[in-house]
Design a protein around this motif. Structure first.
Motif, PDB file in Angstrom:
ATOM      1  N   LEU A  34      47.773 -60.334   8.234  1.00  0.00           N
ATOM      2  CA  LEU A  34      47.521 -60.464   6.790  1.00  0.00           C
ATOM      3  C   LEU A  34      46.278 -59.670   6.402  1.00  0.00           C
ATOM      4  CD1 LEU A  34      47.834 -61.767   3.953  1.00  0.00           C
ATOM      5  CD2 LEU A  34      46.528 -63.728   4.832  1.00  0.00           C
ATOM      6  N   LEU A  35      46.447 -58.779   5.430  1.00  0.00           N
ATOM      7  CA  LEU A  35      45.309 -58.050   4.863  1.00  0.00           C
ATOM      8  C   LEU A  35      44.757 -58.842   3.693  1.00  0.00           C
ATOM      9  CD1 LEU A  35      47.031 -54.525   4.870  1.00  0.00           C
ATOM     10  CD2 LEU A  35      45.308 -55.372   6.502  1.00  0.00           C
ATOM     11  N   ALA A  36      43.472 -59.223   3.784  1.00  0.00           N
ATOM     12  CA  ALA A  36      42.865 -60.049   2.725  1.00  0.00           C
ATOM     13  C   ALA A  36      41.385 -59.719   2.617  1.00  0.00           C
ATOM     14  CB  ALA A  36      43.060 -61.533   3.044  1.00  0.00           C
ATOM     15  N   THR A  37      41.089 -58.412   2.417  1.00  0.00           N
ATOM     16  CA  THR A  37      39.685 -57.988   2.430  1.00  0.00           C
ATOM     17  C   THR A  37      39.051 -57.958   1.040  1.00  0.00           C
ATOM     18  OG1 THR A  37      40.088 -55.590   2.310  1.00  0.00           O
ATOM     19  CG2 THR A  37      40.165 -56.591   4.508  1.00  0.00           C
ATOM     20  N   GLY A  38      39.789 -58.404   0.026  1.00  0.00           N
ATOM     21  CA  GLY A  38      39.153 -58.653  -1.274  1.00  0.00           C
ATOM     22  C   GLY A  38      39.076 -57.496  -2.241  1.00  0.00           C
ATOM     23  N   GLY A  47      39.777 -60.654   6.899  1.00  0.00           N
ATOM     24  CA  GLY A  47      39.012 -61.050   5.719  1.00  0.00           C
ATOM     25  C   GLY A  47      38.968 -62.565   5.569  1.00  0.00           C
ATOM     26  N   ALA A  48      37.735 -63.117   5.635  1.00  0.00           N
ATOM     27  CA  ALA A  48      37.584 -64.582   5.573  1.00  0.00           C
ATOM     28  C   ALA A  48      37.102 -65.036   4.206  1.00  0.00           C
ATOM     29  CB  ALA A  48      36.615 -65.050   6.670  1.00  0.00           C
ATOM     30  N   GLY A  49      37.834 -64.645   3.154  1.00  0.00           N
ATOM     31  CA  GLY A  49      37.539 -65.108   1.808  1.00  0.00           C
ATOM     32  C   GLY A  49      38.596 -66.120   1.374  1.00  0.00           C
ATOM     33  N   MET A  50      38.835 -66.178   0.051  1.00  0.00           N
ATOM     34  CA  MET A  50      39.744 -67.204  -0.479  1.00  0.00           C
ATOM     35  C   MET A  50      41.174 -67.024   0.023  1.00  0.00           C
ATOM     36  SD  MET A  50      39.729 -69.898  -2.144  1.00  0.00           S
ATOM     37  CE  MET A  50      40.540 -71.029  -3.263  1.00  0.00           C
ATOM     38  N   ALA A  51      41.696 -65.810  -0.048  1.00  0.00           N
ATOM     39  CA  ALA A  51      43.088 -65.598   0.366  1.00  0.00           C
ATOM     40  C   ALA A  51      43.214 -65.771   1.877  1.00  0.00           C
ATOM     41  CB  ALA A  51      43.557 -64.198  -0.049  1.00  0.00           C
ATOM     42  N   GLY A  52      42.314 -65.121   2.615  1.00  0.00           N
ATOM     43  CA  GLY A  52      42.420 -65.122   4.079  1.00  0.00           C
ATOM     44  C   GLY A  52      42.245 -66.507   4.674  1.00  0.00           C
ATOM     45  N   GLY A  76      33.169 -64.386   1.212  1.00  0.00           N
ATOM     46  CA  GLY A  76      33.318 -63.283   0.276  1.00  0.00           C
ATOM     47  C   GLY A  76      32.924 -63.678  -1.137  1.00  0.00           C
ATOM     48  N   SER A  77      33.648 -63.187  -2.115  1.00  0.00           N
ATOM     49  CA  SER A  77      33.351 -63.518  -3.515  1.00  0.00           C
ATOM     50  C   SER A  77      33.612 -64.987  -3.804  1.00  0.00           C
ATOM     51  CB  SER A  77      34.208 -62.671  -4.452  1.00  0.00           C
ATOM     52  OG  SER A  77      33.763 -61.346  -4.438  1.00  0.00           O
TER      53      SER A  77
END
Ligand SMILES: Cc1cc2nc3c(=O)[nH]c(=O)nc-3n(C[C@H](O)[C@H](O)[C@H](O)COP(=O)(O)OP(=O)(O)OC[C@H]3O[C@@H](n4cnc5c(N)ncnc54)[C@H](O)[C@@H]3O)c2cc1C
Length: 444
Positions: A165-169, A14-19, A44-45
């Motif tokens: 790391l799981l970071a799919t939002g 997941g390439a959003g804020m956390a990832g 992402g968001s």
């Protein structure tokens, strides 16, 4: 036929804020990172957001307003200053300090941060791979997570990593999961977020024994007016009725059902539980002038939220007469007679018996008596979910016995319980736990 294999230190899903925050942090400290992203673009968001990176001003306020698990909230408060320093060190634009709900923050150039993290990953020899789905997590016979099998249009690749790391939002994009974890009415809830966060990170974690806090039915969202154009991203903020905390909210029976002054995000949570998952939002010209036509954060353009709602197809009425409002409510399928009675009762209690209000009203106990009056039919729209994989303060995914699953981390909306039904900043939650996850993976 065996899959191609790619080796790295940290695999981020997941390439959003956390990832990306985790990936950029680890890469800038020498890690080889692989980020796999389901969508054809990063962000992402976070990329849809205004980039207001804010949090509660103390652990006590985090506990009170975020209403989640205190030890997770404390991680956000403790890591936020380091997140801000990291952004400044990298030359990311950061505004002057601003008020945000019950905290402070800064508007950051969110796109520059996300793209900067991609650059850091690539400079350190890693990759950000778009349009890629994850089939399953890989593990050793004794349960250590060692990466994932991924599928891209060009073929399948097994990514081997010391940490994953799981970071799919979160799961806001999946109607069935919303109905299961939030409320049956949530199946039809409007979505004001990226379309790709459908709970896959949470399910990957569950498949290897990660616990999901099913009791956490909280989510962040806003009350919005209806529109045939819903889904256009610009409408996510334009149709949000942020001022609902200054209004009266009445269900189809014409009755109040929550303490509106706890905040629009909390009102959204309670509205989804009402009959047909909707409400009538009522206010007067004082609230209109002071709230409905003002922006909630300094950088946003002020607009008349009622006028914009009607322009895009929302159902509303502005009238000098409460009787007209009651008639409008009846025409919309609400109990108009009870709507008029609830408004009169509320005004009476504000003047003479505030303590008898049920539900109570913590703030803004002021009668609605300045014509013209406004009524708008509002619906809950979800931005991200609070329930997710159980993690500890080091972002490690825990199983049902409270044991960390070796090699597996979760951050952002895939991780549950940092907020209860409150809210204290989604970007800060994602970034601080992204950094925390990168540290746990060994990149201080
Ligand atoms: C319109 C809008 C305005 C907002 N404004 C603000 C604001 O001003 N301040 C604030 O604090 N918060 C704001 N938010 C909330 C904030 O954007 C989120 O809380 C934050 O981005 C969550 O971070 P995340 O990393 O968990 O998820 P995201 O940033 O959404 O990233 C998740 C990523 O995972 C990807 N993904 C999903 N499934 C898979 C899969 N199976 N495999 C690989 N990748 C996958 C997604 O495509 C996405 O790119 C806003 C949100 C929206 C929609």
């Amino acid at each position: 036929m065996s899959n191609e294999v790619l080796e790295c230190d940290l695999l981020v899903i997941g390439a959003g804020m956390a990832g990306l925050s985790a990936a950029g942090w680890a890469a800038s400290r020498g890690a080889k990172v692989v980020v796999v992203e389901k969508a054809e673009k990063i962000g992402g968001s976070a990329a849809l957001s205004g980039g207001m990176l804010w949090t509660a001003t103390s652990k006590a306020r985090m506990n009170y307003y975020g209403a989640g698990e205190a030890d997770l909230g404390a991680v956000v408060c403790a890591t936020y200053p380091q997140a801000m320093s990291w952004l400044r060190e990298r030359g990311i634009d950061v505004s002057e300090k601003m008020d945000a709900l019950h905290g402070y923050g800064y508007q950051i150039d969110i796109i520059a941060h996300l793209q900067g993290c991609v650059a850091l990953v690539e400079q350190a020899g890693g990759h950000v791979i778009l349009g890629t789905s994850v089939e399953k997590l890989l593990h050793t016979p004794d349960g250590r997570i060692i990466g994932a099998s991924t599928r891209h249009v060009d073929g399948c690749v097994d990514v081997h990593a010391a940490s994953t790391l799981l970071a799919t939002g979160g799961y806001q994009g999946d109607p069935e999961l919303r109905a299961r974890y939030i409320h049956p009415n949530a199946r039809n809830m409007l979505l004001r977020s990226n379309l790709t966060s459908r709970g896959e990170g949470i399910q990957l974690g569950e498949q290897v024994g990660g616990e999901v806090r099913a009791t956490n039915d909280g989510f962040y969202g806003h009350l919005v007016s209806a529109s045939p154009s819903w889904g256009e991203e610009r409408l996510y903020t334009m149709l949000s009725q942020y001022h609902s905390d200054y209004t009266l909210l009445l269900n189809e029976d014409g009755l109040r059902f929550c303490d509106e002054t706890n905040g629009d995000h909390t009102n959204t949570y309670y509205t989804v539980q009402q009959k047909n998952g909707r409400a009538l939002c009522f206010w007067d010209s004082r609230v209109h002038e002071e709230q409905a036509t003002k922006s909630i954060v300094k950088f946003a353009t002020p607009m008349d939220k009622f006028a914009v709602a009607l322009e895009f197809g929302g159902a509303g009425l502005c009238s000098a007469s409460v009787d007209d409002i009651a008639g409008f409510a009846s025409a919309q399928g609400f109990n108009g007679e009870q709507v008029a009675k609830s408004i009169a009762d509320f005004n009476f209690c504000c003047r003479n018996a505030w303590e008898t209000l049920d539900p109570p009203r913590s703030e803004e106990c002021i009668p609605y008596d300045r014509a013209p009056f406004y009524a708008l039919v509002v619906y809950p729209a979800i931005t991200f979910t609070y329930g997710g994989l159980t993690i500890d303060t080091a972002a490690r995914v825990l199983d049902a016995r409270g044991q960390a699953i070796p090699g597996l981390l979760a951050a952002g909306s895939d991780a549950g319980a940092a907020f209860g039904i409150g809210y204290a900043g989604g970007l800060a939650l994602a970034m601080t736990f992204g950094i925390t996850a990168a540290r746990t993976a060994g990149w201080q």
